[in-house]
Enzyme design. Structure first.
Site, short mmCIF file in Angstrom:
data_model
loop_
_atom_site.label_atom_id
_atom_site.label_comp_id
_atom_site.label_asym_id
_atom_site.label_seq_id
_atom_site.Cartn_x
_atom_site.Cartn_y
_atom_site.Cartn_z
N TYR A 76 -3.62 -0.65 10.28
CA TYR A 76 -3.45 -0.87 8.84
C TYR A 76 -2.07 -0.39 8.38
O TYR A 76 -1.36 -1.08 7.64
CB TYR A 76 -4.54 -0.14 8.06
CG TYR A 76 -4.54 -0.43 6.58
CD1 TYR A 76 -5.14 -1.58 6.09
CD2 TYR A 76 -3.94 0.45 5.68
CE1 TYR A 76 -5.14 -1.85 4.72
CE2 TYR A 76 -3.94 0.19 4.32
CZ TYR A 76 -4.54 -0.96 3.85
OH TYR A 76 -4.53 -1.22 2.50
N SER B 147 0.86 -1.19 0.00
CA SER B 147 0.00 0.00 0.00
C SER B 147 0.89 1.24 0.00
O SER B 147 2.09 1.16 0.34
CB SER B 147 -0.88 0.00 1.26
OG SER B 147 -1.53 1.23 1.46
#
Length: 253
Positions: free
Chosen positions: A158, A145
């Site tokens: 996250y 990510s």
């Protein structure tokens, strides 16, 4: 072998986690079109749409329902899979996100995210890579990510998990590159999926994101498929421990 033949996945079997929609679905369908047989892994009985898309294109897919938060059960699931299939390509795409301010972030949210995004990824990779190591051949792609490089806001678990995913790309690669296993990552930028729906519907946040992306738009899941095929194919045989960023230029700003 022609140059473009090196991008073919003909004769390979690929397992894609989180394959019900979004990025996982797009990668699975693209792999099928490139010649691979697919194993679709999801945590609910919601893989029919991806299966239908693959079959409509003339491919084949096998569905596997596993709750990745239940990490204690994963070794047995892996052994069952390996008794049925030779897995040549593993795409660790499944991930969850839980949002809250860091000062209020619950340990339950933290554990859920870390179990799914990191612990499950580690265990799946560890077990499914063993036959690859014996064959001296295999491809492993971790979906990272932009938050593998940045901190974000309201997503501490996250962010931590995606930094870990990026680190595991390097850690696995350092041990396994000599055995013919290419372990690499793919870091999507801002992609229009269910995970980003809330952000896109926030007019102010959406505008600030678009202003930073040189391409001037959110990405689509299909924008990642070319890079995903490359990382799964013979064309990337000398790429090891690298995370390829596909973000419309976000990181260049």
């Amino acid at each position: 072998m022609g140059y473009l033949d090196r991008f073919s996945l003909e004769g390979k079997t690929a397992l894609v986690t989180g394959a019900a929609g979004g990025i996982g679905q797009a990668i699975a369908v693209a792999y099928s079109k490139a010649g691979a047989k697919l194993i679709l892994l999801g945590h609910r009985n919601n893989l029919d749409e991806t299966t239908q898309l693959i079959e409509e294109g003339g491919g084949s897919a096998h569905q596997v329902i596993i709750d990745l938060e239940d990490v204690e059960s994963l070794p047995a699931y892996c052994e069952d899979l390996l008794s049925q299939f030779q897995i040549d390509i593993l795409v660790n795409n499944a991930g969850i996100i839980r949002r809250d301010e860091a000062s209020d972030y619950s340990i339950d949210n933290w554990n859920a995210v870390m179990n799914t995004n990191v612990n499950a990824l580690f265990l799946l990779t560890q077990h499914l890579a063993r036959p690859m190591l014996e064959r001296k051949e295999g491809k492993i792609i971790n979906i990272a990510s932009l938050l593998s490089y940045q901190g974000g806001v309201y997503v501490p678990a996250y962010t931590a998990s995606k930094h870990a995913v990026n680190g595991l790309v390097k850690a696995f690669s350092n041990e396994w590159a000599k055995d013919g296993i290419q372990v690499n990552g793919l870091a999507p930028g801002y992609i229009a999926t269910n995970n980003t729906k809330a952000i896109r519907e926030d007019e102010k946040r959406n505008q600030s994101i678009l202003e930073r992306i040189p391409a001037g738009r959110w990405g689509e899941a299909e924008d990642l498929t070319g890079a995903a095929i490359f990382l799964a194919s013979e064309a990337s045989n000398y790429m090891n421990g690298h995370t390829l960023i596909v973000d419309g230029g976000w990181m260049a700003r």
